[in-house]
Design a protein around this motif. Structure first.
Motif, mmCIF file in Angstrom:
data_model
loop_
_atom_site.group_PDB
_atom_site.id
_atom_site.type_symbol
_atom_site.label_atom_id
_atom_site.label_comp_id
_atom_site.label_asym_id
_atom_site.label_seq_id
_atom_site.Cartn_x
_atom_site.Cartn_y
_atom_site.Cartn_z
ATOM 1 N N PRO A 220 0.811 -1.225 0.000
ATOM 2 C CA PRO A 220 0.000 0.000 0.000
ATOM 3 C C PRO A 220 0.842 1.272 0.000
ATOM 4 O O PRO A 220 0.594 2.202 0.758
ATOM 5 N N THR A 221 1.867 1.312 -0.858
ATOM 6 C CA THR A 221 2.743 2.490 -0.887
ATOM 7 C C THR A 221 2.024 3.725 -1.403
ATOM 8 O O THR A 221 2.493 4.844 -1.192
ATOM 9 N N ASP A 222 0.905 3.537 -2.082
ATOM 10 C CA ASP A 222 0.161 4.680 -2.598
ATOM 11 C C ASP A 222 -0.856 5.205 -1.600
ATOM 12 O O ASP A 222 -1.506 6.225 -1.855
ATOM 13 N N ARG A 223 -1.009 4.525 -0.460
ATOM 14 C CA ARG A 223 -2.016 4.928 0.517
ATOM 15 C C ARG A 223 -1.420 5.300 1.874
ATOM 16 O O ARG A 223 -1.943 6.181 2.558
ATOM 17 N N GLU A 224 -0.363 4.618 2.292
ATOM 18 C CA GLU A 224 0.204 4.900 3.606
ATOM 19 C C GLU A 224 1.064 6.162 3.559
ATOM 20 O O GLU A 224 1.985 6.261 2.757
ATOM 21 N N PRO A 225 0.785 7.126 4.422
ATOM 22 C CA PRO A 225 1.565 8.372 4.386
ATOM 23 C C PRO A 225 3.023 8.141 4.742
ATOM 24 O O PRO A 225 3.377 7.251 5.517
ATOM 25 N N LEU A 226 3.871 8.978 4.174
ATOM 26 C CA LEU A 226 5.259 9.027 4.607
ATOM 27 C C LEU A 226 5.333 9.791 5.920
ATOM 28 O O LEU A 226 4.411 10.547 6.261
ATOM 29 N N PRO A 227 6.406 9.634 6.696
ATOM 30 C CA PRO A 227 6.524 10.338 7.977
ATOM 31 C C PRO A 227 6.300 11.836 7.818
ATOM 32 O O PRO A 227 6.931 12.486 6.985
ATOM 33 N N GLY A 228 5.386 12.370 8.614
ATOM 34 C CA GLY A 228 5.046 13.786 8.543
ATOM 35 C C GLY A 228 3.893 14.093 7.625
ATOM 36 O O GLY A 228 3.381 15.217 7.621
ATOM 37 N N GLY A 229 3.457 13.119 6.835
ATOM 38 C CA GLY A 229 2.406 13.356 5.856
ATOM 39 C C GLY A 229 1.050 12.851 6.260
ATOM 40 O O GLY A 229 0.170 12.688 5.408
ATOM 41 N N GLU A 230 0.849 12.611 7.549
ATOM 42 C CA GLU A 230 -0.422 12.021 7.993
ATOM 43 C C GLU A 230 -1.617 12.947 7.782
ATOM 44 O O GLU A 230 -2.750 12.482 7.703
#
Length: 552
Positions: free
Chosen positions: A410-420
């Motif tokens: 789910p790399t297209d759905r899980e936020p990167l750190p700080g992007g929540e």
């Protein structure tokens, strides 16, 4: 997810012995954006993943781009509609998972008498661009007449102006996007080892079965067994392939892209400018970056080594002359150049056309040695490239007990750190009562997104961490400790060039912050006085090198 990221504490340095104690399913060589993307996807699918990088994460091309996430308007002119469509889809994904690092940016595209692109052609191209991107009404392109265009950008040359257009793409922090991607990989179990070189390969039955690793800062060595080894080394791709097979034929056609940083006030532009260089007609940009402007890029064939690529005075002259031609009151000279960077595009050789005509498509090769090589592509599509590489990798890794590897991550759905969350304004209240300037609060929110809360809490616990690092920059001491603990920073250069960008954003290229940064890193990483002094000396040497003759 927020809690998981906030507790992803990293070791003070690469622990090669513990990494080598168990074999990896996949070792990814190369800590640029593509390698980080491969590692994230692999770790999210459950593969035992190790990411190794000989220098700092994003040290090469991934911190020397135009800092754009874009569909590639000029690729429409070349007929690469599928590439544009893919890139525009990825632009939307990255804007969702990393809204603090990838932001919409308006561009003005002026057209002049004699330009190779006619106004009708630009309008048709932008209409197609909007359709491919499924652009919302508020960000659709606008055709602009001469008067309307000059009303938006009065510093542009009026003589010969025929009009133009305004459209949207996105700007990113390329280095921090790479680091955030690697951090996400680590949060899912990947071991991330910066400043760790691959000294050679281990073979079994004529195929690669592992890597010999060397910690370039501490000197430790270890051998790590691996089922699959991925070569994601960008402009070092062919060198890595030859390390595995001395007879490997060249794969890349490497071109050089140079950017210069100048004071934005000298140009006087309000938005990003897309322009056709009056010197040779190629597309280039003048991009806003706070109080600075980024002018770039060149696109020339080169035989320079990736470790030594640098901006030449001819490169700088080309960029300044192109900018001066469009901004007649600027009169930029080399004395106005605050910094430069030069990067190599690892393009796949596909013919004898000009550098700008070389395809930005990527290829994935499974070589006779077993090495999986990914080459080509562009920053914008790194996530999709990573997924395609892992699709190949899982075919060669035995299935986990009682199941199969996931078909996708789910790399297209899980936020990167700080992007929540794209809205960090509510976090501003956490800075109330702290000894932080308004500019610093704004900087932390913009730089770290939702993770700004952790920086505010650190300052609340220790007011000394509110100390500015540099009199001309809003960065503070808390960020150095954060970079070492959470962002894989291991040297003063790592912090001031790729984590905080003081190298590019201060008149002395961050030199005034070197001693304070070294002290903070020493306290976090356990350096002795000799190591701290050596770090300061190394950074001062970097900061005082000629900005018109080096790559950053």
């Amino acid at each position: 997810m927020v809690g998981r990221m906030s507790h992803a504490m990293l070791p003070a340095g690469p622990d090669l012995a513990s990494v080598a104690a168990a074999p990896a399913d996949v070792v990814v060589i190369g800590g640029g954006i593509v390698g980080a993307g491969v590692a994230r996807d692999a770790a999210m699918r459950g593969l035992r993943t190790v990411l190794v990088e000989a220098r700092d994460l994003a040290w090469g091309t991934s911190s020397r781009s135009s800092r754009l996430i874009h569909g590639g308007l000029r690729y429409l002119e070349q007929g690469h509609l599928h590439l544009v469509f893919e890139a525009l889809a990825e632009r939307a994904v990255l804007g969702r998972i990393a809204p603090h690092l990838v932001r919409p940016l308006p561009f003005v595209f002026p057209l002049y008498a004699g330009d190779r692109v006619a106004p009708w052609k630009l309008g048709a191209g932008l209409l197609l661009y909007d359709l491919l991107a499924r652009t919302r009404k508020e960000t659709r392109h606008q055709r602009l007449g001469k008067r309307a265009l000059l009303a938006r950008e009065p510093a542009l040359r009026a003589l010969g102006l025929r009009g133009g257009a305004r459209y949207f793409d996105a700007q990113c922090d390329d280095a921090r996007l790479t680091i955030a991607t690697a951090r996400s990989a680590a949060a899912h179990g990947a071991r991330v080892l910066p400043h760790t070189a691959v000294a050679g390969f281990v073979r079994a039955g004529g195929r690669l079965a592992g890597v010999a690793l060397e910690d370039r800062l501490g000197g430790a060595r270890a051998t790590l067994a691996a089922t699959v080894i991925v070569n994601a080394t960008g402009p070092w791709t062919d060198a890595t392939r030859r390390l595995a097979d001395p007879e490997a034929p060249p794969l890349l056609r490497v071109t050089k892209g140079v950017h210069v940083v100048v004071p934005r006030a000298r140009l006087g532009h309000h938005e990003a400018i897309t322009l056709l260089s009056p010197l040779d007609g190629r597309v280039m940009f003048v991009l806003p970056w706070g109080a600075q402007s980024i002018v770039g890029t060149t696109d020339t064939d080169t035989a320079e080594a990736p470790d030594a690529v640098a901006a030449t005075r001819d490169d700088v002259t080309y960029l300044l002359r192109s900018a001066n031609a469009l901004f007649p009151s600027a009169h930029l000279t080399e004395d106005d150049v605050l910094a430069t960077w030069a990067g190599l595009r690892p393009l796949v050789a596909d013919g004898a056309g000009g550098p700008s005509s070389v395809s930005r498509e990527h290829v994935i090769l499974e070589e006779a040695s077993g090495l999986v090589t990914v080459a080509g592509g562009k920053l914008t599509t790194y996530r999709r490239m990573g997924a395609q590489v892992v699709d190949r990798v899982i075919r060669r890794v035995p299935h986990p007990a009682g199941g199969r590897w996931p078909r996708s991550a789910p790399t297209d759905r899980e936020p990167l750190p700080g992007g929540e969350s794209p809205d960090v304004a509510p976090l501003r209240a956490l800075a109330d009562g702290l000894p932080l300037a308004d500019a610093t609060v704004a900087h932390l929110l913009r730089h770290y997104g939702t993770e700004a809360a952790a920086l505010f809490n650190a300052v609340r616990a220790d007011a000394a961490l509110a100390a500015p690092l540099h009199p001309a920059h809003p960065a503070v001491a808390a960020e150095v400790s954060h970079a070492a603990r959470h962002e894989f920073a291991r040297t003063v250069e790592d912090v001031l060039v790729r984590r905080l960008h003081l190298f590019y954003e201060t008149p002395d290229r961050g030199a005034a912050a070197a001693e304070a940064t070294a002290r903070l890193l020493a306290a976090t990483l356990g350096w002795d006085a000799a190591r701290s002094d050596a770090e300061v000396t190394a950074y001062q040497r970097l900061a005082t090198s000629d900005p018109a003759a080096r790559g950053g």
